[in-house]
Write a protein that holds these residues in place. Structure first.
Motif, PDB file in Angstrom:
ATOM      1  N   ASP A  34       0.802  -1.216   0.000  1.00 11.26           N
ATOM      2  CA  ASP A  34       0.000   0.000   0.000  1.00 11.26           C
ATOM      3  C   ASP A  34       0.839   1.273   0.000  1.00 11.26           C
ATOM      4  O   ASP A  34       0.302   2.359  -0.203  1.00 11.26           O
ATOM      5  CB  ASP A  34      -0.943   0.017   1.206  1.00 11.26           C
ATOM      6  CG  ASP A  34      -2.023  -1.050   1.120  1.00 11.26           C
ATOM      7  OD1 ASP A  34      -2.037  -1.785   0.126  1.00 11.26           O
ATOM      8  OD2 ASP A  34      -2.837  -1.139   2.052  1.00 11.26           O
ATOM      9  N   ASP A  95      -7.610  -7.773   5.723  1.00  9.26           N
ATOM     10  CA  ASP A  95      -8.374  -8.258   4.574  1.00  9.26           C
ATOM     11  C   ASP A  95      -8.495  -7.123   3.568  1.00  9.26           C
ATOM     12  O   ASP A  95      -9.094  -6.095   3.869  1.00  9.26           O
ATOM     13  CB  ASP A  95      -9.757  -8.724   5.042  1.00  9.26           C
ATOM     14  CG  ASP A  95     -10.632  -9.208   3.901  1.00  9.26           C
ATOM     15  OD1 ASP A  95     -10.079  -9.699   2.897  1.00  9.26           O
ATOM     16  OD2 ASP A  95     -11.868  -9.100   4.013  1.00  9.26           O
ATOM     17  N   GLY A  96      -7.913  -7.271   2.400  1.00  7.41           N
ATOM     18  CA  GLY A  96      -7.975  -6.201   1.410  1.00  7.41           C
ATOM     19  C   GLY A  96      -6.890  -5.169   1.639  1.00  7.41           C
ATOM     20  O   GLY A  96      -5.742  -5.491   1.904  1.00  7.41           O
ATOM     21  N   GLN A  97      -7.271  -3.882   1.593  1.00  8.94           N
ATOM     22  CA  GLN A  97      -6.317  -2.784   1.727  1.00  8.94           C
ATOM     23  C   GLN A  97      -6.752  -1.827   2.843  1.00  8.94           C
ATOM     24  O   GLN A  97      -7.098  -0.665   2.595  1.00  8.94           O
ATOM     25  CB  GLN A  97      -6.192  -2.028   0.403  1.00  8.94           C
ATOM     26  CG  GLN A  97      -5.603  -2.872  -0.725  1.00  8.94           C
ATOM     27  CD  GLN A  97      -5.465  -2.077  -2.006  1.00  8.94           C
ATOM     28  OE1 GLN A  97      -6.419  -1.461  -2.471  1.00  8.94           O
ATOM     29  NE2 GLN A  97      -4.274  -2.092  -2.573  1.00  8.94           N
ATOM     30  N   ASP A 101      -7.500   2.439   2.949  1.00  6.81           N
ATOM     31  CA  ASP A 101      -8.862   2.879   3.229  1.00  6.81           C
ATOM     32  C   ASP A 101      -8.928   3.796   4.446  1.00  6.81           C
ATOM     33  O   ASP A 101      -9.633   4.809   4.447  1.00  6.81           O
ATOM     34  CB  ASP A 101      -9.776   1.672   3.427  1.00  6.81           C
ATOM     35  CG  ASP A 101     -10.007   0.904   2.130  1.00  6.81           C
ATOM     36  OD1 ASP A 101      -9.758   1.479   1.057  1.00  6.81           O
ATOM     37  OD2 ASP A 101     -10.421  -0.262   2.196  1.00  6.81           O
ATOM     38  N   ARG A 188     -14.882  -2.867   4.745  1.00  3.89           N
ATOM     39  CA  ARG A 188     -14.062  -4.064   4.556  1.00  3.89           C
ATOM     40  C   ARG A 188     -12.612  -3.748   4.890  1.00  3.89           C
ATOM     41  O   ARG A 188     -12.142  -2.655   4.647  1.00  3.89           O
ATOM     42  CB  ARG A 188     -14.167  -4.541   3.107  1.00  3.89           C
ATOM     43  CG  ARG A 188     -13.419  -5.833   2.802  1.00  3.89           C
ATOM     44  CD  ARG A 188     -13.799  -6.359   1.428  1.00  3.89           C
ATOM     45  NE  ARG A 188     -13.081  -7.586   1.095  1.00  3.89           N
ATOM     46  CZ  ARG A 188     -11.988  -7.646   0.356  1.00  3.89           C
ATOM     47  NH1 ARG A 188     -11.477  -6.535  -0.156  1.00  3.89           N
ATOM     48  NH2 ARG A 188     -11.391  -8.794   0.115  1.00  3.89           N
ATOM     49  N   GLY A 189     -11.921  -4.724   5.455  1.00  5.09           N
ATOM     50  CA  GLY A 189     -10.508  -4.508   5.726  1.00  5.09           C
ATOM     51  C   GLY A 189      -9.961  -5.285   6.900  1.00  5.09           C
ATOM     52  O   GLY A 189      -8.746  -5.436   7.050  1.00  5.09           O
ATOM     53  N   ARG A 191     -10.658  -8.705   9.766  1.00  4.83           N
ATOM     54  CA  ARG A 191     -11.386  -9.910  10.181  1.00  4.83           C
ATOM     55  C   ARG A 191     -11.094 -10.212  11.647  1.00  4.83           C
ATOM     56  O   ARG A 191      -9.979 -10.046  12.121  1.00  4.83           O
ATOM     57  CB  ARG A 191     -10.963 -11.101   9.325  1.00  4.83           C
ATOM     58  CG  ARG A 191     -11.302 -10.953   7.845  1.00  4.83           C
ATOM     59  CD  ARG A 191     -12.736 -11.308   7.563  1.00  4.83           C
ATOM     60  NE  ARG A 191     -13.095 -11.114   6.165  1.00  4.83           N
ATOM     61  CZ  ARG A 191     -14.242 -11.501   5.639  1.00  4.83           C
ATOM     62  NH1 ARG A 191     -15.143 -12.114   6.397  1.00  4.83           N
ATOM     63  NH2 ARG A 191     -14.520 -11.265   4.369  1.00  4.83           N
TER      64      ARG A 191
END
Length: 236
Positions: A34, A95-97, A101, A188-189, A191
């Motif tokens: 990132d 999870d993801g970026q 974010d 999202r991001g 967990r």
């Protein structure tokens, strides 16, 4: 506005080395992917040599502490150097970026925020239902620390930081932040590990957590509630 690209991550730890090792690896990869600069601070209430070695191997700052999560978080925040403070539990999974974010949210004017409650793995229908219930609760209540709370540094210190309590330490902080400025949810991001719910039973643990929250709302001291939270469970 250009998003800030430096984040201080504070992780309280207490005998969580296996989970911590995974998280530190994920943070290193996220930093590379990132393009954000990370300062990682692990505040270890167990004062574990293994935890200290893990931090050394992953270029994280290791800080020994007494076992009180609110105090641990405050100690870590005191050493934070960057504009964004991100507080993670040791068993969190990226999870993801999430870095991109949350930096974008702060650049867009958020004083702080949190991630939607999502379990890792395949928790089944109980876990999916619980995710929806927590999403609903967050609209009228407080998201807890396992949802990756993050703050603009100036806002965090302006409203008084985490309370120096072993449980519910984030409640007065989040309530004050919502009065102070924009407190934003990121869908999202992050967990959450389902291991405690699977160990204790999905609905038994939910009921226990709600009873503790009710006790807190009725004025029971967080120190007393923490002793009940940590009490041995029958059959475990």
């Amino acid at each position: 506005m250009t998003p800030p690209t430096a984040v201080s991550v504070v992780i309280p730890c207490f005998h969580d080395e296996a989970s911590l090792e995974r998280l530190l690896g994920q943070l290193q990869l996220a930093e590379q992917d990132d393009g954000q600069l990370l300062q990682i601070i692990v505040v270890d209430a167990a004062r574990s040599e293994r935890c200290r070695m893990l931090c050394r191997d992953h270029q994280a700052l290791w800080l020994p502490a007494e076992p009180c999560r609110g105090v641990q978080l405050r100690q870590g925040a005191a050493l934070a150097e960057h504009e964004i403070l991100w507080f993670l539990h040791a068993d969190a999974e990226l999870d993801g970026q999430p870095l991109s974010d949350l930096c974008r949210a702060v650049a867009d004017g958020a004083a702080g925020g949190y991630f939607s409650f999502r379990f890792s793995g395949q928790p089944g229908w109980q876990g999916r239902l619980l995710e929806r219930l927590v999403d609903w609760r967050n609209q009228i209540g407080v998201p807890y620390g396992d949802q990756g709370l993050f703050f603009r540094r100036s806002a965090y210190f302006a409203v008084g930081q985490h309370a120096p309590w072993p449980l519910f330490e984030e409640v007065p902080l989040v309530e004050a932040l919502r009065e102070y400025g924009d407190f934003r949810r990121i869908d999202r991001g992050l967990r959450v590990s389902p291991r405690r719910w699977q160990r204790d039973g999905w609905w038994r643990r939910c009921l226990r957590n709600r009873l503790l929250a009710l006790g807190f709302a009725l004025g029971v001291a967080p120190q007393r509630l923490a002793r009940l939270y940590a009490a041995p469970r029958r059959g475990h």
